[in-house]
Write an enzyme that holds these catalytic residues in place. Structure first.
Site, PDB file in Angstrom:
ATOM      1  N   LYS A 186       0.861  -1.129   0.037  1.00 40.59           N
ATOM      2  CA  LYS A 186      -0.011  -0.053   0.159  1.00 40.59           C
ATOM      3  C   LYS A 186       1.023   1.288   0.104  1.00 40.59           C
ATOM      4  O   LYS A 186       1.836   1.494   0.726  1.00 40.59           O
ATOM      5  CB  LYS A 186      -1.130   0.032   1.309  1.00 40.59           C
ATOM      6  CG  LYS A 186      -2.243  -1.029   1.010  1.00 40.59           C
ATOM      7  CD  LYS A 186      -3.278  -1.005   2.216  1.00 40.59           C
ATOM      8  CE  LYS A 186      -4.143  -1.817   1.998  1.00 40.59           C
ATOM      9  NZ  LYS A 186      -5.093  -1.231   0.825  1.00 40.59           N
ATOM     10  N   LYS A 244     -14.056  -7.325  -4.644  1.00 42.17           N
ATOM     11  CA  LYS A 244     -14.264  -7.558  -3.153  1.00 42.17           C
ATOM     12  C   LYS A 244     -15.749  -7.814  -3.013  1.00 42.17           C
ATOM     13  O   LYS A 244     -16.630  -6.646  -3.185  1.00 42.17           O
ATOM     14  CB  LYS A 244     -13.898  -6.293  -2.286  1.00 42.17           C
ATOM     15  CG  LYS A 244     -12.441  -5.986  -2.422  1.00 42.17           C
ATOM     16  CD  LYS A 244     -12.312  -4.830  -1.264  1.00 42.17           C
ATOM     17  CE  LYS A 244     -10.626  -4.764  -1.203  1.00 42.17           C
ATOM     18  NZ  LYS A 244      -9.958  -4.046  -2.276  1.00 42.17           N
TER      19      LYS A 244
END
Length: 348
Positions: free
Chosen positions: A151, A258
């Protein structure tokens, strides 16, 4: 008929986990429970919410959970419209599959749930200071991961580039590197940053700019030297024709699904069908679920016979997660079919 109820549970991170949207210390999930006396354990389905990201309307969330329980428990004739509640949609789908499995948590019958095969996952590196991120990278590589997802976007960009340089210098180019910007780049500097990132031979970058700017994202997908994957861009996109228009307009290299954010398994099936038709590759990740939701997503992903590393390495994030048959063997997630679940924390 079995009763159906819901219960809220606060998952606690072992250590604060940073994203470009802030630092997470806890995350709430909501569980549907079906108390069929013939089951060894109640059937269960998880509704996973991420504050500031999940699109589910907060003002009517609890009443919608109540309405779902009333319908599934036979006290109401209509299931509420869950289009705006992807996390609840996922919870309902998982509960129904678990009821069909007599509460066994084996939602699909395939080589994964039989314990014969596993799936490769990426190693997730959270944002933090240089030393923290460097340690995570080394730990993941020593654990046997050859696909790392890092990230970026919350610390200095030059420091992030130095970390990528460290990986390449220390471990060569056999390591597959994915980065996730979570929309942190501005359109003004996005292409410049993408060009700098390209020198580290990245597999892909997730969501370089914030969602909702289709033309800008389409421009970046066309010009970027790093393949772009859409993630947040898919949230809240309905109906099917709009999903198709989005992918036809932006033409990303990848989409990342997701289920708890993108309409459950049903909504993810729709995205996959369109992506396959348009030649867009994809993979599936968890949305910070507990092991209950992670189990459902892993089984669902395996049903597609995936070949890319999946984003399913979140089972060890929490200090109060549930013991389950899921386990990691290096970078492979597996399922022990003869191991039971320990759900005493949410089942009185």
């Amino acid at each position: 008929m079995a009763t159906v109820r819901w219960k809220q549970y606060a998952l606690k991170f072992k250590q604060p986990s940073g994203t470009s949207r802030g630092v997470l210390t806890t995350k709430h999930s909501f569980f549907f429970l079906s108390d069929d006396p013939s089951f060894e354990y109640p059937a269960i389905g998880e509704c996973s919410l991420i504050e500031g990201l999940s699109p589910d309307p907060s003002e009517s969330y609890f009443t919608t959970l109540d309405a779902v329980c009333a319908f599934l428990g036979g006290k109401s004739d209509a299931l509420p419209d869950l289009t705006a509640f992807p996390s609840i949609q996922m919870g309902v789908e998982t509960l129904e599959k678990d009821i069909a499995s007599s509460g066994s948590k084996k939602l699909f019958d395939h080589a994964f749930t039989q314990g014969r095969e596993g799936m490769q996952i990426n190693g997730l590196v959270w944002m933090g200071d240089r030393a923290f991120m460097r340690k995570q990278i080394i730990d993941k590589l020593e654990a046997g991961f050859d696909c790392i997802k890092m990230k970026i976007g919350a610390i200095d960009f030059e420091t992030e580039l130095e970390l990528l340089k460290f990986i390449r210098n220390e471990f060569g180019h056999d390591i597959e590197l994915r980065v996730d910007a979570n929309g942190a780049f501005s359109m003004e500097d996005a292409l410049i940053k993408l060009e700098k990132l390209a020198s580290y031979r990245l597999h892909s970058i997730e969501q370089p700019i914030q969602q909702g700017h289709w033309e800008s994202m389409a421009f970046l997908c066309e010009k970027s030297p790093v393949p772009i994957a859409l993630d947040e861009e898919l949230i809240g996109i309905q109906p099917l024709r709009v999903k198709r228009t989005l992918l036809e307009t932006i033409r990303p290299a990848y989409i990342i699904l997701k289920p708890s954010l993108h309409g459950g398994m049903q909504g993810s099936d729709e995205w996959i069908a369109i992506a396959n038709e348009l030649g867009v590759n994809w993979w599936i990740t968890s949305a910070l679920e507990s092991n209950v939701g992670l189990n459902a997503i892993a089984q669902y992903a395996f049903s597609y016979k995936v070949d890319l590393p999946q984003g399913l390495g979140t089972g060890g994030l929490y200090s109060n997660n549930f013991e389950s048959p899921l386990y990691l063997q290096g970078q492979i997630i597996r399922f022990k079919p003869d191991q039971s679940w320990d759900l005493r924390a949410i089942i009185p």
